[in-house]
Design an enzyme around this catalytic site. Sequence first.
Site, short mmCIF file in Angstrom:
data_model
loop_
_atom_site.label_atom_id
_atom_site.label_comp_id
_atom_site.label_asym_id
_atom_site.label_seq_id
_atom_site.Cartn_x
_atom_site.Cartn_y
_atom_site.Cartn_z
N ASP A 119 0.73 -1.05 -0.02
CA ASP A 119 -0.04 -0.01 -0.06
C ASP A 119 1.00 1.13 -0.04
O ASP A 119 2.13 1.10 0.51
CB ASP A 119 -0.89 -0.02 1.37
CG ASP A 119 -1.82 1.24 1.28
OD1 ASP A 119 -2.34 1.78 0.37
OD2 ASP A 119 -1.85 1.61 2.47
N ASP B 224 -0.20 5.12 1.19
CA ASP B 224 -0.47 5.99 1.98
C ASP B 224 -0.37 5.15 3.57
O ASP B 224 -0.73 4.31 3.98
CB ASP B 224 -1.94 6.57 2.16
CG ASP B 224 -1.79 7.78 0.82
OD1 ASP B 224 -0.80 8.63 0.81
OD2 ASP B 224 -2.79 7.55 0.28
N ASP C 27 -2.73 12.54 0.47
CA ASP C 27 -3.87 13.62 0.19
C ASP C 27 -4.12 14.74 1.23
O ASP C 27 -4.03 16.11 0.86
CB ASP C 27 -5.45 12.77 0.20
CG ASP C 27 -5.47 11.99 -1.07
OD1 ASP C 27 -5.01 12.28 -1.91
OD2 ASP C 27 -6.33 11.11 -0.89
N ASP D 102 -4.98 3.45 -3.14
CA ASP D 102 -6.15 4.22 -3.53
C ASP D 102 -5.66 5.80 -3.43
O ASP D 102 -6.53 6.84 -3.43
CB ASP D 102 -7.18 4.05 -2.38
CG ASP D 102 -8.58 4.68 -3.12
OD1 ASP D 102 -8.59 4.94 -4.08
OD2 ASP D 102 -9.59 4.65 -1.88
N ASP E 278 -2.23 -0.84 5.71
CA ASP E 278 -2.78 -0.55 6.96
C ASP E 278 -3.97 -0.08 7.18
O ASP E 278 -4.76 -0.18 8.27
CB ASP E 278 -2.12 0.87 7.52
CG ASP E 278 -2.56 2.28 6.51
OD1 ASP E 278 -3.24 2.98 7.00
OD2 ASP E 278 -2.22 2.12 5.41
#
Length: 277
Positions: A14, A16, A25, A100, A182
């Site tokens: 992943d 972030d 973001d 994402d 996470d």
Amino acid sequence: MASAPAPGVVVVFDFDRTIIDWDSDDWVITKLGAADAFLRLRPTMRWNPLMDRMMAELHARGKTAEDIRDCLMSAPLDAHVISSIKTAAALGCDLRVVSDANTFFIETVLAHHGVLGCFSEISTNPARVDADGRLRISPFHDTAAAPHGCSLCPENMCKGKIIEKIQSMADTKNQHFIYIGDGKGDYCPSLKLSEGDYVMPKENYPLWKLICNNKQLLKAEVHPWNSGEDLEKTLLKLVNKMITPPAQVSSLDCSKCEMSKPASTEVGHHQALRVPH
């Protein structure tokens, strides 16, 4: 020349709060002064279209794509995480990002820290700079034409389906996964892993809590971590467990991390492209 590849070891990160210890973001929106607009719009919009709207807000306030790039490059990245990526790549693991976030944010950060070329593929929300100079962010899945139908995941991205796609393109009998994440969105792909695979959830984050509450649903072995140093130690321990005899890290060549750019898996382009190293 790098050593012989670790047979069938796929490491999926992943982004972030995993590769980076912050949220990209939030970092961009806060550092570039648009937190007020975010707080106003958040109750009315889903996350992916909200991020596209926030890029429009930044553009309207005179912030350019280069300003966003510079903002991302100013953020820290733990040296242990950089080391773990370079070492796993040099050991011959197939490294991928499933996130994402978006292509612009991820590629900017990884390139700035010299590890973009370590990854064979990045699966994330597409991003582009339009003719007006505004950064545009689109959903990974076309929610109108082909909704993914997974109740565990946000409508713009099912990471589980991405993992299934990777699995379908390989000999799963000789391929093993290490999944590092996470968030809540990392739970679905964790459920897709098999015996002989590993999941590395960040302790006390949503993925870890979901796993703790539903341990019987996972087939993969669970190895939690809680810092960049811990991530590096845990990941390399698992990688070396899959390599017989264990590789000598000091003799490995990490140069490929500087040499190539990974394929991007985006909406309308779900057939992965391999990148020559």
